[in-house]
Design a protein around this motif. Sequence first.
Motif, mmCIF file in Angstrom:
data_model
loop_
_atom_site.group_PDB
_atom_site.id
_atom_site.type_symbol
_atom_site.label_atom_id
_atom_site.label_comp_id
_atom_site.label_asym_id
_atom_site.label_seq_id
_atom_site.Cartn_x
_atom_site.Cartn_y
_atom_site.Cartn_z
ATOM 1 N N PHE A 1 5.637 -42.120 24.569
ATOM 2 C CA PHE A 1 5.441 -41.173 23.481
ATOM 3 C C PHE A 1 6.632 -41.238 22.530
ATOM 4 O O PHE A 1 7.784 -41.168 22.971
ATOM 5 N N SER A 2 6.328 -41.327 21.246
ATOM 6 C CA SER A 2 7.393 -41.454 20.252
ATOM 7 C C SER A 2 8.207 -40.172 20.120
ATOM 8 O O SER A 2 9.353 -40.197 19.680
ATOM 9 N N ASN A 3 7.628 -39.022 20.485
ATOM 10 C CA ASN A 3 8.346 -37.747 20.349
ATOM 11 C C ASN A 3 9.093 -37.364 21.625
ATOM 12 O O ASN A 3 9.554 -36.238 21.779
ATOM 13 N N THR A 4 9.206 -38.306 22.554
ATOM 14 C CA THR A 4 9.848 -38.042 23.843
ATOM 15 C C THR A 4 11.169 -38.780 23.906
ATOM 16 O O THR A 4 11.203 -39.988 24.132
ATOM 17 N N LEU A 5 12.243 -38.065 23.685
ATOM 18 C CA LEU A 5 13.571 -38.680 23.659
ATOM 19 C C LEU A 5 14.200 -38.591 25.047
ATOM 20 O O LEU A 5 15.164 -37.865 25.273
ATOM 21 N N LEU A 6 13.640 -39.327 25.976
ATOM 22 C CA LEU A 6 14.115 -39.297 27.353
ATOM 23 C C LEU A 6 15.157 -40.373 27.576
ATOM 24 O O LEU A 6 14.962 -41.537 27.212
ATOM 25 N N ASP A 7 16.264 -39.977 28.185
ATOM 26 C CA ASP A 7 17.265 -40.988 28.537
ATOM 27 C C ASP A 7 16.912 -41.673 29.856
ATOM 28 O O ASP A 7 17.470 -42.705 30.204
ATOM 29 N N LYS B 1 10.978 -22.226 22.402
ATOM 30 C CA LYS B 1 11.769 -23.214 21.672
ATOM 31 C C LYS B 1 10.947 -24.477 21.458
ATOM 32 O O LYS B 1 10.231 -24.928 22.353
ATOM 33 N N GLU B 2 11.024 -25.023 20.266
ATOM 34 C CA GLU B 2 10.282 -26.237 19.955
ATOM 35 C C GLU B 2 10.956 -27.442 20.601
ATOM 36 O O GLU B 2 12.172 -27.640 20.492
ATOM 37 N N THR B 3 10.156 -28.241 21.308
ATOM 38 C CA THR B 3 10.663 -29.484 21.899
ATOM 39 C C THR B 3 9.778 -30.652 21.459
ATOM 40 O O THR B 3 8.656 -30.449 21.006
ATOM 41 N N GLY B 4 10.272 -31.841 21.619
ATOM 42 C CA GLY B 4 9.513 -33.009 21.182
ATOM 43 C C GLY B 4 8.276 -33.267 22.020
ATOM 44 O O GLY B 4 7.203 -33.535 21.496
ATOM 45 N N PHE B 5 8.412 -33.157 23.349
ATOM 46 C CA PHE B 5 7.314 -33.497 24.248
ATOM 47 C C PHE B 5 6.751 -32.237 24.897
ATOM 48 O O PHE B 5 7.489 -31.429 25.469
ATOM 49 N N VAL C 1 4.329 -41.682 34.927
ATOM 50 C CA VAL C 1 5.670 -41.990 34.426
ATOM 51 C C VAL C 1 5.652 -41.909 32.914
ATOM 52 O O VAL C 1 4.847 -42.577 32.250
ATOM 53 N N ILE C 2 6.521 -41.093 32.355
ATOM 54 C CA ILE C 2 6.572 -40.890 30.916
ATOM 55 C C ILE C 2 7.889 -41.434 30.382
ATOM 56 O O ILE C 2 8.966 -41.088 30.886
ATOM 57 N N LYS C 3 7.791 -42.286 29.379
ATOM 58 C CA LYS C 3 8.968 -42.917 28.795
ATOM 59 C C LYS C 3 9.008 -42.683 27.278
ATOM 60 O O LYS C 3 7.998 -42.353 26.666
ATOM 61 N N SER C 4 10.168 -42.882 26.737
ATOM 62 C CA SER C 4 10.310 -42.810 25.280
ATOM 63 C C SER C 4 9.853 -44.116 24.650
ATOM 64 O O SER C 4 10.080 -45.201 25.196
ATOM 65 N N LEU C 5 9.208 -43.998 23.507
ATOM 66 C CA LEU C 5 8.745 -45.181 22.792
ATOM 67 C C LEU C 5 9.906 -45.777 21.992
ATOM 68 O O LEU C 5 10.606 -45.053 21.303
#
Length: 253
Positions: free
Chosen positions: A35-41, A166-170, A249-253
């Motif tokens: 997902f492009s809105n998921t800023l996961l490290d 609170k607004e979050t990306g994912f 499994v969810i990753k950042s795009l």
Amino acid sequence: MIYCILVFAAFCILLIFYMYKEAHLNIIKKHEFLFSNTLLDKPLRIFFISDIHRRFIHPTMIQKLKNEVDLVIIGGDLLEKGVPFHRVKSNIETLKSLGPLYFVWGNNDQENGLNGLMDIFEKFDVRILKNEATLMKHQLTEWTLIGVDDLNTGHIDINRALHGKKETGFKLLVSHNPRVMELIQGEHKISLVLSGHTHGGQIRILGFGPYEKGKVHMQNGITQIVSNGYGTTGIPLRLGAKPETHYIVIKSL
């Protein structure tokens, strides 16, 4: 004539045996989403299970995922009428060995009353999400987990769940009934929906059943997993709709 009856009886016995065996399979379906809105490290790892009903969760299936799960989501119908609470306790204890537990209500969960179930939830620190959103932290990243009431109650309220949060990306929404998609608006900004309820039709004759088979699909830009579920209701048989759980499994795009 007798020979034909015997052949037919043997066929029926074999079919029932096959359907029983199919209903008790332990399948983990693996999904990977970007997902492009998921800023996961670091990838977010979720175990999703729905519609357990009368089954005991098989420990060998859980053992495969030890130390590979960040949280467990139970998508409703953890039990139904007649299921003893000691079985529910055993299943919750098994799932707890993977990680923290989150739960949404299904249409059958309260058929044995609430007291025994709530005692189990309290003992194992199961977080109930009923028209509620919770801010989740994953490493240095924040995301939102939303759980809504079962659609059959008429009390489902996504707006209430998200109000003041609170607004979050994912954002991940869990609803027992997959028809929740009809209520999700673009302004909710939800990326992924997890649902069960349908059992994939449970028994499908020549590919046809009362409900669609479980699937992963996209609707209005939202990804949804509809699970066949893990257990059965009515009779402990399946045909053409194998039981399933999900490792996501969810990753950042």
